[in-house]
Design an enzyme around this catalytic site. Structure first.
Site, PDB file in Angstrom:
ATOM      1  N   GLY A 210      -2.330  54.330  67.896  1.00  0.00           N
ATOM      2  CA  GLY A 210      -2.033  54.949  69.108  1.00  0.00           C
ATOM      3  C   GLY A 210      -0.521  55.517  68.899  1.00  0.00           C
TER       4      GLY A 210
ATOM      5  CB  CYS B 291      -2.281  52.438  62.891  1.00  0.00           C
ATOM      6  SG  CYS B 291      -0.759  53.256  62.565  1.00  0.00           S
ATOM      7  CE1 TYR B 292       0.873  50.115  70.260  1.00  0.00           C
ATOM      8  CE2 TYR B 292      -1.409  49.660  70.840  1.00  0.00           C
ATOM      9  CZ  TYR B 292       0.124  49.526  71.289  1.00  0.00           C
ATOM     10  OH  TYR B 292       0.417  48.940  72.445  1.00  0.00           O
TER      11      TYR B 292
ATOM     12  CG  HIS C  54      -4.955  55.862  60.428  1.00  0.00           C
ATOM     13  ND1 HIS C  54      -5.329  55.831  61.685  1.00  0.00           N
ATOM     14  CD2 HIS C  54      -3.590  56.148  60.532  1.00  0.00           C
ATOM     15  CE1 HIS C  54      -4.340  55.546  62.381  1.00  0.00           C
ATOM     16  NE2 HIS C  54      -2.996  55.781  61.723  1.00  0.00           N
TER      17      HIS C  54
ATOM     18  CD  GLU D  53      -8.807  56.129  61.348  1.00  0.00           C
ATOM     19  OE1 GLU D  53      -8.168  56.226  62.441  1.00  0.00           O
ATOM     20  OE2 GLU D  53      -9.058  55.085  60.558  1.00  0.00           O
TER      21      GLU D  53
ATOM     22  CG  ASP E 139     -22.164  71.205  71.704  1.00  0.00           C
ATOM     23  OD1 ASP E 139     -22.850  70.865  70.755  1.00  0.00           O
ATOM     24  OD2 ASP E 139     -21.014  71.047  71.907  1.00  0.00           O
TER      25      ASP E 139
ATOM     26  CE  LYS F 149     -19.694  71.000  68.280  1.00  0.00           C
ATOM     27  NZ  LYS F 149     -20.096  72.008  69.424  1.00  0.00           N
TER      28      LYS F 149
END
Length: 518
Positions: free
Chosen positions: A60, A87-88, A174, A176, A232, A374
């Site tokens: 964050g 992280c945060y 991170h 991810e 979508d 998505k």
């Protein structure tokens, strides 16, 4: 809608306003484990109702010492559920458990090397040195009781930490993002080694279950849906149509801001899919309301509000004629979560209009894709037999070409942009580059420059070409299109599009830029 198709006992991601929160959840789902995002102020009751096997605290933009910083309920750390802070999230663990969090003298942003000191559990299988992606100012200097340092960088002693007895871990980087080379290995270690989660989320199972759920939900009533031709709405519309047939009523609104030949292509596509769709030409109304408007946020809002008005007018005709009880939308998980969390600390980049609901329409909402990302929507579409051309069509914004013409819009600028964009995309397809690129489009920059054509001096507009590679649009790099292809595109645009005498290629990544210009 997809909520009933997966089991609980997955991984809960607690969002502290991170730009990467959705990326964390998606990475977990890539491991075939269901993940769900909740806001940082989630109640323990709500959290436990999800029966999580593990909890990930996102990063964050805040500092734990800032006034109004998002703070987790400390009792969550004592539930006995494995936790990973990113992280945060790591800084918050240090702060809540009486460690010492301080501003780092040297901020770490971008690629860094960590030195792995302990390969048990979280960092199992990693090399002694690993490339990771950092983005932080604060750090945990002194560890809380029971924690040990698992990895460090040259300027951050506690780049990864762990309390093995309580199964609480933290990483200052991170895992991810793709720039952390073995980030998925770290997440896999947490999900399976630490949390003991089981695989429970398979896309191949979803279409059949979703169609059956739509049948049960809708019964014998009809469904109305604004359908755009994009991935979508087309996947959502196809699911509903397969469930209820001609009781599905789609409305396609041409707001005059679509690409060249798009209306014809959409008509042909939906006819082949057997979708029941009405087409409305409202282009004159939209362009009238956009006249003189330069601010991008104002343009978006005008388009959004006008779209709803036109949709309502057309919908009333259908509702009077047929028994319609549901309004369907192609809302996907990121749309829903971002709009449903007023407590989020994430910074607003730009507004979206696709979630604005017609307040006067007394219809129940149907969102078949509400729990999918998505890439998952594309996989569902593939299971339904939709074509690669449709499923891998580059993203196109709801406001259309309005946000690809900087400043004021008029008919001539739309013509110029449509023709230039058509040339650009057709050349990418011709050179087998289109499907290797996440998104490509032309932008009209309303600045005129001097040029020479033949023996005459020209004073015409600039076209900027944008193309990016990405996995999820959270981060994006500019696409390395071969020079000879760019040259061909530039020559064609300048020679074939009246009103353009200069073509640029944008080599800005995200961040710092965004993918779209407005």
């Amino acid at each position: 809608m997809a909520r009933a198709n997966q089991v609980n006992s997955g991984i809960v991601v607690v969002d502290f306003g991170a730009q990467y929160a959705h990326l964390i959840a998606r990475r977990v789902r890539e491991l075939s484990v269901y993940s769900e995002i909740v806001p940082y102020n989630v109640s323990i009751k709500k959290l436990l109702s999800l029966t999580p096997k593990g909890i990930i605290l996102s990063g964050g933009p805040s500092s734990v010492y800032e006034k109004g910083a998002p703070i987790l309920n400390k009792d969550i750390l004592s539930l006995g559920i494995p936790i990973l802070g990113i992280c945060y999230g790591q800084q918050l663990i240090g702060y809540l458990l009486k460690g010492n969090v301080i501003p780092n003298k040297m901020k770490e942003y971008g690629r860094q090397i960590i030195f792995v000191k302990n390969k048990d559990n979280l960092l199992s299988g990693l090399e002694n040195k690993e490339q990771v992606w950092m983005s932080h100012g604060d750090l945990v200097k002194d560890l809380p009781k029971g924690f040990v340092s698992l990895a460090s960088t040259k300027t951050c002693e506690n780049a990864a930490i762990g309390n093995f007895s309580n199964n609480i871990y933290g990483v200052q980087f991170h895992p991810e993002v793709v720039h952390t080379i073995n980030g998925m290995r770290i997440l896999r270690n947490f999900v399976f080694n630490v949390c003991k989660a089981e695989k429970n989320f398979y896309i191949s199972d979803l279409p059949r279950k979703m169609i059956e759920e739509i049948k049960q939900t809708v019964g014998k009533d009809g469904v109305l849906m604004g359908i755009s031709g994009g991935v979508d709405s087309t996947v959502a519309g196809t699911l509903i149509s397969k469930a209820i047939g001609k009781r599905f009523h789609g409305i396609f609104i041409d707001h005059g801001l679509i690409r060249q030949n798009e209306l014809e292509e959409v008509r042909d596509r939906y006819k082949k899919l057997g979708l029941n769709v009405d087409y409305v030409d409202a282009s004159k109304l939209f362009l009238k309301r956009l006249k003189g408007i330069k601010d991008p946020e104002k343009k978006r809002k005008i388009i959004g509000h006008t779209f709803i008005k036109v949709f309502e007018a057309e919908a009333k005709k259908i509702v009077r004629k047929y028994k319609i009880s549901y309004l369907a939308q192609g809302t996907i998980y990121p749309d829903r979560i971002e709009s449903a969390q007023p407590s989020s600390k994430a910074s607003k980049i730009k507004s979206h209009h696709n979630l604005t609901l017609p307040k006067k329409m007394k219809l129940k909402i149907l969102e078949p894709l509400r729990d999918l990302y998505k890439d998952e929507v594309r996989k569902v579409g593939a299971e339904l037999g939709l074509s690669k051309e449709l499923l891998w069509r580059h993203p196109f914004p709801g406001p259309g070409l309005a946000i690809r013409i900087l400043g004021e819009i008029d008919d001539d600028k739309l013509r110029i942009l449509r023709e230039a964009d058509h040339i650009y995309i057709s050349e990418l397809k011709k050179n087998n580059l289109y499907y290797k690129i996440w998104q490509a489009f032309a932008v009209l920059i309303p600045v005129k420059t001097v040029g020479v054509m033949g023996d005459a001096r020209t004073y015409e507009y600039i076209i900027s070409l944008r193309a990016v590679t990405s996995k999820d649009a959270m981060t994006a790099d500019w696409a390395k299109i071969p020079n000879e292809v760019l040259e061909k595109i530039s020559i064609r645009i300048v020679n074939e599009v009246k009103g353009v005498n200069r073509v640029l290629y944008d080599i800005t990544s995200k961040p710092p830029g965004t993918i779209e210009y407005e």
